[in-house]
Motif scaffolding. Structure first.
Motif, PDB file in Angstrom:
ATOM      1  N   ARG A 172       0.803  -1.216   0.000  1.00 52.97           N
ATOM      2  CA  ARG A 172       0.000   0.000   0.000  1.00 52.97           C
ATOM      3  C   ARG A 172       0.846   1.281   0.000  1.00 52.97           C
ATOM      4  O   ARG A 172       0.365   2.360  -0.312  1.00 52.97           O
ATOM      5  CB  ARG A 172      -0.926   0.000   1.231  1.00 52.97           C
ATOM      6  N   PHE A 173       2.104   1.145   0.403  1.00 53.51           N
ATOM      7  CA  PHE A 173       3.018   2.287   0.434  1.00 53.51           C
ATOM      8  C   PHE A 173       4.434   1.740   0.306  1.00 53.51           C
ATOM      9  O   PHE A 173       4.747   0.696   0.859  1.00 53.51           O
ATOM     10  CB  PHE A 173       2.871   3.064   1.749  1.00 53.51           C
ATOM     11  N   HIS A 174       5.291   2.453  -0.448  1.00 48.52           N
ATOM     12  CA  HIS A 174       6.652   1.978  -0.672  1.00 48.52           C
ATOM     13  C   HIS A 174       7.558   3.187  -0.865  1.00 48.52           C
ATOM     14  O   HIS A 174       7.257   4.072  -1.672  1.00 48.52           O
ATOM     15  CB  HIS A 174       6.702   1.089  -1.919  1.00 48.52           C
ATOM     16  N   SER A 175       8.645   3.234  -0.119  1.00 45.38           N
ATOM     17  CA  SER A 175       9.596   4.337  -0.257  1.00 45.38           C
ATOM     18  C   SER A 175      11.012   3.805  -0.096  1.00 45.38           C
ATOM     19  O   SER A 175      11.294   3.014   0.811  1.00 45.38           O
ATOM     20  CB  SER A 175       9.322   5.419   0.798  1.00 45.38           C
ATOM     21  N   THR A 176      11.891   4.229  -1.001  1.00 46.02           N
ATOM     22  CA  THR A 176      13.308   3.849  -0.960  1.00 46.02           C
ATOM     23  C   THR A 176      14.161   5.104  -1.075  1.00 46.02           C
ATOM     24  O   THR A 176      13.878   5.966  -1.910  1.00 46.02           O
ATOM     25  CB  THR A 176      13.653   2.897  -2.115  1.00 46.02           C
ATOM     26  N   VAL A 177      15.186   5.205  -0.233  1.00 46.69           N
ATOM     27  CA  VAL A 177      16.109   6.334  -0.321  1.00 46.69           C
ATOM     28  C   VAL A 177      17.536   5.809  -0.342  1.00 46.69           C
ATOM     29  O   VAL A 177      17.857   4.824   0.329  1.00 46.69           O
ATOM     30  CB  VAL A 177      15.941   7.324   0.862  1.00 46.69           C
ATOM     31  N   GLU A 178      18.384   6.434  -1.134  1.00 46.51           N
ATOM     32  CA  GLU A 178      19.791   6.050  -1.135  1.00 46.51           C
ATOM     33  C   GLU A 178      20.443   6.510   0.162  1.00 46.51           C
ATOM     34  O   GLU A 178      20.180   7.602   0.655  1.00 46.51           O
ATOM     35  CB  GLU A 178      20.494   6.654  -2.341  1.00 46.51           C
ATOM     36  N   SER A 179      21.270   5.646   0.718  1.00 43.13           N
ATOM     37  CA  SER A 179      21.925   5.936   1.995  1.00 43.13           C
ATOM     38  C   SER A 179      23.206   5.124   2.079  1.00 43.13           C
ATOM     39  O   SER A 179      23.167   3.889   1.985  1.00 43.13           O
ATOM     40  CB  SER A 179      20.989   5.572   3.158  1.00 43.13           C
ATOM     41  N   ARG A 180      24.321   5.781   2.230  1.00 44.35           N
ATOM     42  CA  ARG A 180      25.603   5.072   2.327  1.00 44.35           C
ATOM     43  C   ARG A 180      25.774   4.566   3.765  1.00 44.35           C
ATOM     44  O   ARG A 180      26.218   5.297   4.637  1.00 44.35           O
ATOM     45  CB  ARG A 180      26.741   5.999   1.920  1.00 44.35           C
TER      46      ARG A 180
END
Length: 403
Positions: free
Chosen positions: A112-120
């Motif tokens: 129902r919800f999806h979020s991805t962020v780049e993070s080292r």
């Protein structure tokens, strides 16, 4: 199997536990069919009265929803269909080397919800990474509130060996974490079922089992900075006595190869891991998204260095899968992560290795690409909590009444 409700008084509670699980599992297995109470009774062997009582508890708790009206036949009153509730959900979360991700999954398995962020995240203290992840988890909580979804719990997947009971990451070489204790429950304060810690590749394999191809026996290959594997046998995850089964990335494919983060040399990861491919292809440093697009563009243009890098990755992946096929008698492989993205260019060399080193053991038709794209790990992490509710709804009902 159903148990007669007329059991001895001391066993009534156990009978109801088992029958609640039976009904809940039956609803889950029917998927979009949305069975009526009468159909559940016929399918489970329970009486209609028993099913009605059990369903009433499940509906009252919010675990099951009534949907629509239809007739099972020419006569009688129309029945209401039943499905796992879309108003109850679980938050799947993932920590990887170069990104963080969260997803809200309802009991029916819908993302129902999806979020991805780049993070080292490589080398960062776990507390810092968890702080970043908490920000994403807050977005999922807000999305759940906006959709009127109650969060039951969560699942957190990490790229390493874990001790779920102690919330301990035993070893995650690519994060540079060793024996690091996490506090996943803090990500979802107040969630009645807490947050369950798991291995990233195992979670992705379970996501594929429950929400993807659904084969009963396969090896899932996870391609990220590292290379992981999840072994599904008889529709169950096999982790081995120490929990480390499926470490495909550390199968030695070249004894004189480069050093690996695990301390060994010549592991598959050093040739087919994400960073290894970027470096061999001559892709400059930058964000994951930009580097991936540069690699795909180079492959599409037939650029020799990129083509050779991916060819080599496919060749060595085939060597590892050939060994796995012989050792575990596997008949199907599902590619995920960057292997799914690069499958078009990996596949010829991969199949060539299989034909050379394990002829006839793994049919090309049984080498498939995950249909879940980048959501498999989130679905699997959340799905483990959802399955616990399906298999033991009585415990959730009891917790709800005591709350």
């Amino acid at each position: 199997m159903p148990v007669n409700d007329q059991a001895a008084p001391g066993r009534v509670g156990d009978v109801r536990r088992r029958n609640l699980s039976l009904v809940m599992d039956s609803i889950a297995r029917t998927g979009d069919a949305k069975p009526s109470r009468a159909q559940l009774a016929a399918g489970t062997g329970l009486t209609k009265a028993a099913v009605s009582s059990l369903v009433a508890d499940l509906v009252e708790s919010g675990l099951v929803s009534e949907v629509g009206l239809y007739r099972d036949g020419e006569r009688g009153r129309p029945g209401q269909g039943l499905e796992l509730s879309s108003r109850r959900g679980v938050v799947g979360m993932e920590i990887n080397v170069d990104y963080l991700a969260v997803g809200l999954v309802d009991l029916g398995g819908n993302l129902r919800f999806h979020s991805t962020v780049e993070s080292r995240n490589r080398g960062l203290a776990p507390e810092k990474v968890m702080e970043r992840l908490a920000g994403l988890a807050a977005e999922a909580i807000a999305a759940a509130a906006a959709a009127d979804i109650s969060i039951l719990g969560g699942g957190l997947a990490v790229p390493g060996l874990v001790d779920e009971q102690r919330n301990l990451v035993l070893s995650a070489p690519n994060l540079h974490w060793e024996h690091e204790e996490l506090n996943p429950r803090a990500l979802l304060e107040g969630a009645p079922l807490g947050v369950r810690l798991s291995n990233e590749a195992n979670s992705a394999a379970l996501g594929e089992l429950w929400y993807g191809h659904g084969q009963p026996d396969f090896l899932y290959v996870s391609g990220e900075v590292g290379v992981g594997g999840g072994v599904i046998i008889g529709s169950e995850l096999y982790t081995g006595p120490g929990g480390s089964a499926g470490e495909l990335g550390h199968i030695v494919v070249h004894p004189d190869g480069p050093s690996c983060s695990c301390g060994g040399t010549g592991c598959l990861e050093t040739f087919a891991g994400q960073e290894a491919i970027f470096e061999a292809a001559g892709i400059p440093e930058g964000s994951l998204g930009v580097r991936t697009q540069l690699l795909l563009a180079a492959l599409a243009a037939g650029e020799p260095q990129a083509t050779q890098a991916v060819h080599d990755a496919g060749r060595y992946l085939g060597v590892a899968l050939a060994s796995s096929a012989r050792l575990m008698d596997i008949e199907a492989v599902v590619l995920g992560g960057h292997f799914a993205v690069l499958a078009e260019w990996l596949r010829p060399a991969l199949l060539g290795s299989l034909a050379r080193y394990a002829p006839g053991l793994l049919h090309p038709e049984n080498l498939t690409v995950s249909s879940l794209e980048h959501s498999g790990t989130l679905l699997g992490a959340a799905g483990q909590v959802i399955r616990s509710v399906i298999e033991s709804p009585f415990e959730f009902l009891l917790a709800s009444k005591l709350a």
